[in-house]
Design an enzyme around this catalytic site. Structure first.
Site, PDB file in Angstrom:
ATOM      1  N   TYR A  36     -53.991  41.805  49.606  1.00  0.00           N
ATOM      2  CA  TYR A  36     -54.984  40.996  50.330  1.00  0.00           C
ATOM      3  C   TYR A  36     -54.711  39.524  50.143  1.00  0.00           C
ATOM      4  O   TYR A  36     -55.076  38.722  50.986  1.00  0.00           O
ATOM      5  CB  TYR A  36     -56.428  41.355  49.957  1.00  0.00           C
ATOM      6  CG  TYR A  36     -56.746  41.457  48.485  1.00  0.00           C
ATOM      7  CD1 TYR A  36     -56.868  40.341  47.690  1.00  0.00           C
ATOM      8  CD2 TYR A  36     -56.942  42.700  47.899  1.00  0.00           C
ATOM      9  CE1 TYR A  36     -57.166  40.442  46.344  1.00  0.00           C
ATOM     10  CE2 TYR A  36     -57.250  42.819  46.562  1.00  0.00           C
ATOM     11  CZ  TYR A  36     -57.363  41.690  45.780  1.00  0.00           C
ATOM     12  OH  TYR A  36     -57.648  41.794  44.448  1.00  0.00           O
ATOM     13  N   ILE A  49     -47.601  40.338  43.202  1.00  0.00           N
ATOM     14  CA  ILE A  49     -48.230  39.199  42.512  1.00  0.00           C
ATOM     15  C   ILE A  49     -47.227  38.523  41.579  1.00  0.00           C
ATOM     16  O   ILE A  49     -47.134  37.291  41.520  1.00  0.00           O
ATOM     17  CB  ILE A  49     -49.498  39.661  41.755  1.00  0.00           C
ATOM     18  CG1 ILE A  49     -50.518  40.236  42.754  1.00  0.00           C
ATOM     19  CG2 ILE A  49     -50.098  38.503  40.959  1.00  0.00           C
ATOM     20  CD1 ILE A  49     -51.711  40.930  42.115  1.00  0.00           C
ATOM     21  N   ASP A  68     -38.939  43.881  35.009  1.00  0.00           N
ATOM     22  CA  ASP A  68     -39.521  44.911  35.865  1.00  0.00           C
ATOM     23  C   ASP A  68     -38.455  45.984  36.038  1.00  0.00           C
ATOM     24  O   ASP A  68     -37.367  45.703  36.552  1.00  0.00           O
ATOM     25  CB  ASP A  68     -39.901  44.316  37.244  1.00  0.00           C
ATOM     26  CG  ASP A  68     -40.733  45.277  38.075  1.00  0.00           C
ATOM     27  OD1 ASP A  68     -40.465  46.504  38.027  1.00  0.00           O
ATOM     28  OD2 ASP A  68     -41.648  44.804  38.771  1.00  0.00           O
ATOM     29  N   VAL A  77     -48.528  43.866  35.794  1.00  0.00           N
ATOM     30  CA  VAL A  77     -48.196  45.284  35.977  1.00  0.00           C
ATOM     31  C   VAL A  77     -49.493  46.077  36.126  1.00  0.00           C
ATOM     32  O   VAL A  77     -50.551  45.647  35.667  1.00  0.00           O
ATOM     33  CB  VAL A  77     -47.353  45.829  34.798  1.00  0.00           C
ATOM     34  CG1 VAL A  77     -46.108  44.999  34.592  1.00  0.00           C
ATOM     35  CG2 VAL A  77     -48.159  45.895  33.525  1.00  0.00           C
ATOM     36  N   ASN A 133     -48.693  52.333  30.910  1.00  0.00           N
ATOM     37  CA  ASN A 133     -48.660  50.923  30.488  1.00  0.00           C
ATOM     38  C   ASN A 133     -49.750  50.584  29.466  1.00  0.00           C
ATOM     39  O   ASN A 133     -49.923  49.419  29.119  1.00  0.00           O
ATOM     40  CB  ASN A 133     -48.806  50.009  31.696  1.00  0.00           C
ATOM     41  CG  ASN A 133     -47.539  49.954  32.512  1.00  0.00           C
ATOM     42  OD1 ASN A 133     -46.463  50.257  31.997  1.00  0.00           O
ATOM     43  ND2 ASN A 133     -47.654  49.587  33.781  1.00  0.00           N
ATOM     44  N   THR A 161     -53.938  38.608  33.912  1.00  0.00           N
ATOM     45  CA  THR A 161     -54.818  38.733  35.079  1.00  0.00           C
ATOM     46  C   THR A 161     -54.584  40.095  35.740  1.00  0.00           C
ATOM     47  O   THR A 161     -54.948  40.285  36.901  1.00  0.00           O
ATOM     48  CB  THR A 161     -54.536  37.622  36.116  1.00  0.00           C
ATOM     49  OG1 THR A 161     -53.167  37.740  36.539  1.00  0.00           O
ATOM     50  CG2 THR A 161     -54.785  36.240  35.561  1.00  0.00           C
ATOM     51  N   ARG A 195     -54.573  43.930  34.079  1.00  0.00           N
ATOM     52  CA  ARG A 195     -55.561  44.915  33.665  1.00  0.00           C
ATOM     53  C   ARG A 195     -55.746  44.845  32.148  1.00  0.00           C
ATOM     54  O   ARG A 195     -54.783  44.653  31.401  1.00  0.00           O
ATOM     55  CB  ARG A 195     -55.143  46.342  34.048  1.00  0.00           C
ATOM     56  CG  ARG A 195     -55.482  46.716  35.483  1.00  0.00           C
ATOM     57  CD  ARG A 195     -56.981  46.677  35.785  1.00  0.00           C
ATOM     58  NE  ARG A 195     -57.310  47.023  37.149  1.00  0.00           N
ATOM     59  CZ  ARG A 195     -57.473  46.154  38.159  1.00  0.00           C
ATOM     60  NH1 ARG A 195     -57.308  44.859  37.950  1.00  0.00           N
ATOM     61  NH2 ARG A 195     -57.809  46.566  39.355  1.00  0.00           N
ATOM     62  N   ASP A 224     -58.358  37.316  32.086  1.00  0.00           N
ATOM     63  CA  ASP A 224     -59.251  37.558  33.232  1.00  0.00           C
ATOM     64  C   ASP A 224     -59.637  39.033  33.281  1.00  0.00           C
ATOM     65  O   ASP A 224     -60.707  39.376  33.780  1.00  0.00           O
ATOM     66  CB  ASP A 224     -58.544  37.166  34.541  1.00  0.00           C
ATOM     67  CG  ASP A 224     -59.451  37.332  35.755  1.00  0.00           C
ATOM     68  OD1 ASP A 224     -60.565  36.752  35.733  1.00  0.00           O
ATOM     69  OD2 ASP A 224     -59.075  38.040  36.701  1.00  0.00           O
ATOM     70  N   GLU A 284     -63.755  45.880  29.600  1.00  0.00           N
ATOM     71  CA  GLU A 284     -64.587  45.416  30.726  1.00  0.00           C
ATOM     72  C   GLU A 284     -65.464  46.532  31.297  1.00  0.00           C
ATOM     73  O   GLU A 284     -66.663  46.335  31.545  1.00  0.00           O
ATOM     74  CB  GLU A 284     -63.673  44.865  31.836  1.00  0.00           C
ATOM     75  CG  GLU A 284     -64.406  44.517  33.123  1.00  0.00           C
ATOM     76  CD  GLU A 284     -63.456  44.088  34.253  1.00  0.00           C
ATOM     77  OE1 GLU A 284     -62.432  43.441  33.968  1.00  0.00           O
ATOM     78  OE2 GLU A 284     -63.747  44.402  35.417  1.00  0.00           O
ATOM     79  N   HIS A 342     -62.977  38.513  35.526  1.00  0.00           N
ATOM     80  CA  HIS A 342     -62.198  39.275  36.519  1.00  0.00           C
ATOM     81  C   HIS A 342     -62.347  38.633  37.910  1.00  0.00           C
ATOM     82  O   HIS A 342     -62.808  39.279  38.867  1.00  0.00           O
ATOM     83  CB  HIS A 342     -62.646  40.752  36.549  1.00  0.00           C
ATOM     84  CG  HIS A 342     -61.599  41.669  37.122  1.00  0.00           C
ATOM     85  ND1 HIS A 342     -61.441  42.972  36.703  1.00  0.00           N
ATOM     86  CD2 HIS A 342     -60.670  41.470  38.095  1.00  0.00           C
ATOM     87  CE1 HIS A 342     -60.463  43.532  37.401  1.00  0.00           C
ATOM     88  NE2 HIS A 342     -59.985  42.641  38.243  1.00  0.00           N
TER      89      HIS A 342
END
Ligand code: NAD
Ligand code: COI
Length: 330
Positions: free
Chosen positions: A100, A156, A175, A204, A210, A231, A233, A257, A262, A294
């Site tokens: 997005y 990202i 990566d 990631v 992970n 930023t 997870r 973030d 959370e 977040h």
């Protein structure tokens, strides 16, 4: 066709209204997340559209299936809070919005990095206490003189590589499946990236493989004074170990973030109206830690695309049985 929307935020409403004006499908919009207490509202609807970081459980998918609902589209990227096996078993097909606005999150990581390198958080306490001299004493570092390690060079991560390299940073990337690698980075293995980076920036997915990718050993292997920016997870980072390395002075700072705990803290927040968690509070005590709720994604461009792309996926599912962003569940 009737669509039920869950987890609607105030700043999404204008985009839902604009969409409604140009489409025949009817939207019924709820601010509450989709869970076992709200799934009953979906009875009689044709499709479901959601945004939340709390879990979508097996029981929710079974109930949607019992209502004859087969399609769920989510307005976000991450799939980590969905029980995908249960969705498949219930015959619920899912689409996310994979892109997005990758730049929104990448720009936020750069923002956090600059804030931490220039030690702005450390100036706040002394300034609030009227101690100008101490507030002005924190020597910063320049991004253009730094090595930044980007972990995860997908959409990202590649946007982050472009931005960091634009500041003149030496950019390393790790990566195992980089797709079309962004040429502005030097690709290395993770141990080398951790050992050589002044800033480690995570992009990631929070998939089980992970979990605690950045654990005590990984943090220990980072340079003294290095900064960690997450930023992506919360479950990527062992927060107990992170606190240890921040409190000992080994790490120079952290930007978080996406916080490990959370989701349970948000479930408590829904009950009590108070976001509280012991490790969150311990992190918040540290002036070289920047905590944000977040919101790396949270720009007008991203929110508009989240609404429009996810509803396009749902209409496509409902009218043709296919959606371009369908999540293939193996
Ligand atoms: P993407 O699928 O385009 O890229 C992810 C990359 O990570 C892939 O190239 C993959 O090969 C790589 N990868 C997977 N495991 C790895 C590992 N152990 N080490 C190194 N690389 C690894 O995804 P994206 O669009 O770049 O999004 C990344 C993540 O960002 C999402 O999964 C989501 O969790 C998070 N996100 C956060 C926000 C926010 O607001 N904070 C918003 C959107 C997305
Ligand atoms: C995502 O799109 O995966 C995010 O992390 C954004 C958040 C609003 C769920």
């Amino acid at each position: 066709m009737k669509i039920i929307v869950y987890g609607a935020k105030l700043d999404e409403l204008a985009y839902f209204e604009a969409w409604q004006k140009t489409h025949a499908q009817t939207l019924t919009i709820h601010p509450e997340p989709l869970d076992e207490t709200t799934v009953g509202w979906a009875q009689g609807f044709d499709g479901v559209n959601c945004l939340q970081t709390t879990p979508y459980s097996a029981a929710v998918f079974a109930q949607l299936a019992a209502f004859g609902i087969h399609f769920l589209t989510i307005r976000n990227v991450g799939l980590d809070n969905l029980d995908l096996a249960a969705a498949k078993q219930a015959g619920i097909r899912i689409a996310n919005v994979p892109a997005y606005s990758p730049s929104a999150i990448a720009e936020f990581s750069v923002t956090m990095t600059l804030y931490l390198l220039r030690r702005l958080g450390e100036t706040r306490g002394p300034l609030a206490a009227g101690n100008w001299g101490q507030a002005a004493s924190f020597l910063g570092r320049e991004l253009g003189q730094s090595t930044v390690g980007v972990v995860g060079a997908g959409r990202i991560g590649q946007a982050a590589i472009r931005l960091f390299s634009g500041f003149g940073a030496n950019v390393l990337a790790y990566d195992p499946h980089p797709g079309h690698p962004e040429p502005r980075a030097t690709y290395v293995e993770l141990p080398q990236l951790l050992a050589e980076s002044d800033v480690v920036d995570l992009h990631v997915p929070g998939v089980p493989a992970n979990y605690h990718l950045i654990d005590d050993a990984a943090l220990k292997s980072m340079k003294p004074d290095a900064i960690l920016v997450n930023t992506a997870r919360g479950n990527l980072v062992d927060t107990t170990a992170l606190l240890k390395h921040l409190q000992s002075g080994h790490l120079g700072g952290a930007g978080i973030d996406t916080y490990e705990h959370e989701s349970p803290a948000l479930l408590r927040y829904e009950q009590t109206g108070m976001f509280s968690d012991p490790q969150w509070e311990a992190l918040a005590q540290l002036p070289n830690v920047l905590l944000t709720p977040h919101v790396a994604y949270h720009t007008a461009t991203a929110v508009q695309n989240m609404v429009n792309f996810s509803l396009a996926n749902l209409v496509s599912f409902l009218t043709s049985g296919e959606a371009v962003d369908e999540v293939i569940i193996k």
